[in-house]
Design an enzyme around this catalytic site. Structure first.
Site, PDB file in Angstrom:
ATOM      1  N   ASP A 112       0.857  -1.186   0.000  1.00 27.05           N
ATOM      2  CA  ASP A 112       0.000   0.000   0.000  1.00 27.05           C
ATOM      3  C   ASP A 112       0.894   1.237   0.000  1.00 27.05           C
ATOM      4  O   ASP A 112       1.330   1.690  -1.060  1.00 27.05           O
ATOM      5  CB  ASP A 112      -0.939  -0.084   1.213  1.00 27.05           C
ATOM      6  CG  ASP A 112      -2.018   0.975   1.200  1.00 27.05           C
ATOM      7  OD1 ASP A 112      -1.927   1.931   0.407  1.00 27.05           O
ATOM      8  OD2 ASP A 112      -2.970   0.878   1.988  1.00 27.05           O
ATOM      9  N   LYS A 140      -0.741  -1.857  -4.962  1.00 30.39           N
ATOM     10  CA  LYS A 140      -1.653  -0.747  -5.282  1.00 30.39           C
ATOM     11  C   LYS A 140      -0.976   0.369  -6.072  1.00 30.39           C
ATOM     12  O   LYS A 140      -1.646   1.281  -6.547  1.00 30.39           O
ATOM     13  CB  LYS A 140      -2.257  -0.175  -4.001  1.00 30.39           C
ATOM     14  CG  LYS A 140      -3.292  -1.087  -3.353  1.00 30.39           C
ATOM     15  CD  LYS A 140      -3.995  -0.379  -2.204  1.00 30.39           C
ATOM     16  CE  LYS A 140      -5.026  -1.275  -1.556  1.00 30.39           C
ATOM     17  NZ  LYS A 140      -5.568  -0.673  -0.315  1.00 30.39           N
TER      18      LYS A 140
END
Ligand code: IMP
Ligand code: MG
Length: 183
Positions: A112, A140
């Site tokens: 992330d 991501k």
């Protein structure tokens, strides 16, 4: 799953969408195992799973790695959750296996912000492994701070909060066989 089925595992929550179904995950994990099998020369390979999020991914992945490996785990905890950016990572469980001189593959559920990986890579580098690479199931691509890209990556993930296949929301939903976002 079709939309009319209520999944009793969801604690009454509604799914926004299934991002990756079980078949899609299984096919990609098998490919990742092949990639890892081909990538490493002879020599010790230690596959290090970052708990808890990687526990299902790791257990599927290692069964597709067709070479000798050793498996161990890491449990990391960040100090001062309120000030994440200034925190550092502490190992709550430190692998008992010797890291020096080994090829090490760190297995992570999802990248992330990249902070966890940055700190863990610093920490593990100090143990003088022969090589140190990352295998992340999901990425991501939000991580402007990420210093080392995963050499092995399952999927480019959407910028949604995902649960299932090891990923949790407050320790729930890790056991879903698919990866989904919640309403
Ligand atoms: P990072 O340090 O910001 O890269 O955070 C990585 C960790 O946060 C992962 O190992 C997960 O445990 C958790 N995390 C990040 N995004 C998600 C998500 O979409 N669902 C569930 N957990 C997540
Ligand atoms: Mg989590």
């Amino acid at each position: 799953m079709n939309g009319t089925t209520v999944d009793p595992r969801l604690e009454g929550r509604a799914l926004k969408r299934v991002a990756y179904d079980a078949e899609t995950i299984a096919a990609r994990v098998a490919e990742l195992g092949d990639e890892i099998t081909r990538a490493y020369p002879d020599g010790d390979l230690l596959v290090l799973g970052l708990l808890k999020g990687s526990f299902i991914f790791l257990s599927d992945l290692v069964r597709h790695i067709h070479r000798p490996i050793k498996v161990d785990f890491l449990v990391a905890s960040s100090y001062g959750d309120a000030t994440v950016s200034s925190g550092s990572v502490r190992l709550v469980y430190d692998p008992e296996t010797e890291l020096e001189g080994r090829h090490i593959l760190l297995v992570e559920d999802i990248v992330d912000s990249g902070r966890t990986l940055n700190r863990l890579m610093d920490l593990l580098s100090q143990r003088k492994p022969q090589s140190l690479e990352i295998c992340a199931l999901l990425h991501k691509h939000l991580a402007s701070e990420l210093r080392r890209e995963p050499l092995f990556k399952g999927f480019d993930a959407p910028d949604e909060f995902l649960v299932g296949y090891g990923l949790d929301h407050a320790e729930s939903f890790r056991h879903l066989p698919y990866i989904a976002s919640l309403q």
